[in-house]
Write a protein that holds these residues in place. Structure first.
Motif, PDB file in Angstrom:
ATOM      1  N   VAL A  92       0.820  -1.284  -0.136  1.00 42.34           N
ATOM      2  CA  VAL A  92       0.147   0.421  -0.135  1.00 42.34           C
ATOM      3  C   VAL A  92       1.092   1.522   0.115  1.00 42.34           C
ATOM      4  CG1 VAL A  92      -1.373   1.513   1.234  1.00 42.34           C
ATOM      5  CG2 VAL A  92      -2.233  -1.645   1.431  1.00 42.34           C
ATOM      6  N   GLY A  93       1.938   1.203   0.854  1.00 38.63           N
ATOM      7  CA  GLY A  93       2.712   1.955   0.658  1.00 38.63           C
ATOM      8  C   GLY A  93       3.546   2.685  -0.570  1.00 38.63           C
ATOM      9  N   GLU A  94       3.805   1.274  -0.793  1.00 37.07           N
ATOM     10  CA  GLU A  94       4.346   1.518  -2.645  1.00 37.07           C
ATOM     11  C   GLU A  94       3.542   1.916  -3.609  1.00 37.07           C
ATOM     12  OE1 GLU A  94       6.705  -0.216   0.197  1.00 37.07           O
ATOM     13  OE2 GLU A  94       4.923  -1.333  -0.295  1.00 37.07           O
ATOM     14  N   PHE A  95       2.706   2.094  -3.509  1.00 33.20           N
ATOM     15  CA  PHE A  95       1.203   2.346  -4.178  1.00 33.20           C
ATOM     16  C   PHE A  95       1.301   3.605  -3.811  1.00 33.20           C
ATOM     17  CE2 PHE A  95      -3.023   3.189  -4.768  1.00 33.20           C
ATOM     18  CZ  PHE A  95      -2.983   3.353  -6.502  1.00 33.20           C
ATOM     19  N   ALA A  96       0.870   4.192  -2.940  1.00 31.96           N
ATOM     20  CA  ALA A  96       1.053   5.900  -2.260  1.00 31.96           C
ATOM     21  C   ALA A  96       2.093   6.076  -2.715  1.00 31.96           C
ATOM     22  CB  ALA A  96       0.651   5.785  -1.496  1.00 31.96           C
ATOM     23  N   ASN A  97       2.911   5.956  -3.006  1.00 30.51           N
ATOM     24  CA  ASN A  97       4.908   6.607  -3.346  1.00 30.51           C
ATOM     25  C   ASN A  97       4.387   6.789  -4.809  1.00 30.51           C
ATOM     26  OD1 ASN A  97       7.508   6.618  -4.580  1.00 30.51           O
ATOM     27  ND2 ASN A  97       7.597   6.898  -2.307  1.00 30.51           N
ATOM     28  N   PHE A  98       3.937   5.895  -5.212  1.00 32.63           N
ATOM     29  CA  PHE A  98       3.408   5.858  -6.947  1.00 32.63           C
ATOM     30  C   PHE A  98       2.434   7.148  -7.521  1.00 32.63           C
ATOM     31  CE2 PHE A  98       1.975   4.822 -10.698  1.00 32.63           C
ATOM     32  CZ  PHE A  98       2.762   5.105 -11.847  1.00 32.63           C
ATOM     33  N   VAL A  99       1.422   7.148  -6.859  1.00 35.07           N
ATOM     34  CA  VAL A  99       0.404   8.085  -7.201  1.00 35.07           C
ATOM     35  C   VAL A  99       1.007   9.560  -7.033  1.00 35.07           C
ATOM     36  CG1 VAL A  99      -2.290   8.087  -6.846  1.00 35.07           C
ATOM     37  CG2 VAL A  99      -1.322   6.189  -6.985  1.00 35.07           C
ATOM     38  N   MET A 100       1.409   9.354  -5.285  1.00 37.39           N
ATOM     39  CA  MET A 100       2.224  10.687  -4.551  1.00 37.39           C
ATOM     40  C   MET A 100       2.593  11.875  -6.169  1.00 37.39           C
ATOM     41  SD  MET A 100       0.598  10.928  -1.336  1.00 37.39           S
ATOM     42  CE  MET A 100       1.730   9.351  -0.596  1.00 37.39           C
ATOM     43  N   GLY A 101       3.918  10.521  -5.957  1.00 39.27           N
ATOM     44  CA  GLY A 101       4.812  10.993  -7.151  1.00 39.27           C
ATOM     45  C   GLY A 101       4.396  11.291  -8.549  1.00 39.27           C
ATOM     46  N   CYS A 102       3.687  10.632  -8.867  1.00 35.42           N
ATOM     47  CA  CYS A 102       2.704  11.187 -10.101  1.00 35.42           C
ATOM     48  C   CYS A 102       2.169  12.364 -10.084  1.00 35.42           C
ATOM     49  CB  CYS A 102       1.998   9.561 -11.498  1.00 35.42           C
ATOM     50  SG  CYS A 102       3.134   7.946 -11.680  1.00 35.42           S
ATOM     51  N   ALA A 103       1.962  12.438  -9.095  1.00 35.54           N
ATOM     52  CA  ALA A 103       0.900  13.630  -8.860  1.00 35.54           C
ATOM     53  C   ALA A 103       1.520  14.918  -9.013  1.00 35.54           C
ATOM     54  CB  ALA A 103       0.040  13.524  -7.565  1.00 35.54           C
ATOM     55  N   PHE A 104       2.895  14.447  -8.816  1.00 33.42           N
ATOM     56  CA  PHE A 104       3.265  15.844  -8.854  1.00 33.42           C
ATOM     57  C   PHE A 104       4.292  16.359 -10.183  1.00 33.42           C
ATOM     58  CE2 PHE A 104       7.646  17.894  -6.523  1.00 33.42           C
ATOM     59  CZ  PHE A 104       7.005  18.528  -6.764  1.00 33.42           C
ATOM     60  N   VAL A 105       4.937  14.816 -10.605  1.00 34.46           N
ATOM     61  CA  VAL A 105       5.830  14.915 -11.888  1.00 34.46           C
ATOM     62  C   VAL A 105       5.284  15.557 -13.065  1.00 34.46           C
ATOM     63  CG1 VAL A 105       6.775  13.823 -12.977  1.00 34.46           C
ATOM     64  CG2 VAL A 105       7.195  13.444 -11.017  1.00 34.46           C
ATOM     65  N   VAL A 106       3.317  14.731 -12.670  1.00 36.29           N
ATOM     66  CA  VAL A 106       2.953  14.294 -14.482  1.00 36.29           C
ATOM     67  C   VAL A 106       2.060  16.699 -14.971  1.00 36.29           C
ATOM     68  CG1 VAL A 106       0.765  13.677 -15.689  1.00 36.29           C
ATOM     69  CG2 VAL A 106       1.971  12.055 -14.944  1.00 36.29           C
ATOM     70  N   PRO A 107       1.141  16.448 -13.284  1.00 36.24           N
ATOM     71  CA  PRO A 107       0.940  18.139 -14.222  1.00 36.24           C
ATOM     72  C   PRO A 107       2.071  18.748 -14.659  1.00 36.24           C
ATOM     73  CG  PRO A 107       0.171  17.155 -11.917  1.00 36.24           C
ATOM     74  CD  PRO A 107       0.862  15.988 -12.076  1.00 36.24           C
ATOM     75  N   ALA A 108       3.510  18.806 -13.548  1.00 36.19           N
ATOM     76  CA  ALA A 108       4.373  19.309 -13.796  1.00 36.19           C
ATOM     77  C   ALA A 108       5.060  19.990 -15.163  1.00 36.19           C
ATOM     78  CB  ALA A 108       5.319  19.324 -12.580  1.00 36.19           C
ATOM     79  N   SER A 109       5.416  18.220 -15.509  1.00 35.56           N
ATOM     80  CA  SER A 109       5.745  18.614 -16.769  1.00 35.56           C
ATOM     81  C   SER A 109       5.049  18.475 -18.530  1.00 35.56           C
ATOM     82  CB  SER A 109       6.691  16.042 -17.258  1.00 35.56           C
ATOM     83  OG  SER A 109       5.108  15.516 -16.694  1.00 35.56           O
ATOM     84  N   VAL A 110       3.855  18.126 -17.826  1.00 37.63           N
ATOM     85  CA  VAL A 110       2.554  18.024 -19.098  1.00 37.63           C
ATOM     86  C   VAL A 110       2.605  20.466 -19.075  1.00 37.63           C
ATOM     87  CG1 VAL A 110       0.303  18.387 -19.406  1.00 37.63           C
ATOM     88  CG2 VAL A 110       1.204  16.616 -18.276  1.00 37.63           C
TER      89      VAL A 110
END
Length: 211
Positions: A92-110
């Motif tokens: 669960v923690g690893e899934f959350a880390n992935f989701v929150m990382g993408c929530a940061f990186v994807v909007p910024a890079s788009v």
């Protein structure tokens, strides 16, 4: 002539794909190493929330190579961390880390990809920080804290009490995530953004193959 042009385009496309794979692997490895160097912010959140700078290489890669590269790097980072450290939260923690990382990186890079200048980089970083912090609020309240409580055989209220010891205004799970988790992630987003801005121009030419 058309055949030659098509072949040249195919070769270039293959080289670009190979470069992306190599860069994703390299950046994920660096990011995994950075995850090992964590530190808490005890004035803000309980000690099990630890800040690291593993998003810096991922964000630099996403800015240089695009959002897809950022997501792939996040995924490889999480998988490498699982291989090295295993999981204590049934993934669960690893899934959350992935989701929150993408929530940061994807909007910024788009946002940055739409127009690659300093202004759009700043707008993207602010948007990524806000979206990551909002995602952290809901993921912690609805998924992560209940999962941690189940994994360690303790009530969710135990985490709330840890938060209350730091901030008396915390009296429930939602005040916990709003007054501890959200500010924690805002600070993380700001620090990662500042470091990314300072390093990006020096590293991006290497990733793009222009140096």
């Amino acid at each position: 002539m058309k055949t030659t042009t098509s072949t040249t385009a195919t070769v270039r496309s293959g080289r670009a794909a190979t470069r992306m794979i190599v860069c994703v692997g390299m950046l994920a490895a660096i990011s995994t190493i950075l995850m090992l160097f964590e530190f808490p912010l005890p004035f803000l959140a309980p000690g099990f929330y630890e800040l690291d700078f593993s998003e810096v290489p991922i964000l630099i890669g996403a800015f240089a190579l695009g959002p897809v590269a950022g997501v792939l790097t996040e995924l490889v980072k999480v998988l490498l961390n699982l291989v090295i450290n295993g999981t204590q939260t049934a993934f669960v923690g690893e899934f959350a880390n992935f989701v929150m990382g993408c929530a940061f990186v994807v909007p910024a890079s788009v946002i940055y990809k739409r127009k690659k200048n300093r202004q759009h980089a700043m707008i993207g970083l602010v948007a990524g920080t806000v979206i990551m912090s909002a995602a952290a609020v809901f993921i912690n309240a609805l998924v992560l804290l209940p999962a941690y409580a189940k994994a360690f055989g303790m009530p969710v209220d135990a985490f709330v009490q840890m938060g209350t010891a730091i901030n008396p205004a915390i009296n429930g799970i939602w005040t916990f995530v709003l007054l501890a988790v959200a500010p924690f992630n805002l600070i993380k987003g700001v620090l990662v953004s500042v470091i990314t801005v300072l390093l990006y121009k020096h590293i991006s030419p290497i990733l793009k193959g222009t140096r």
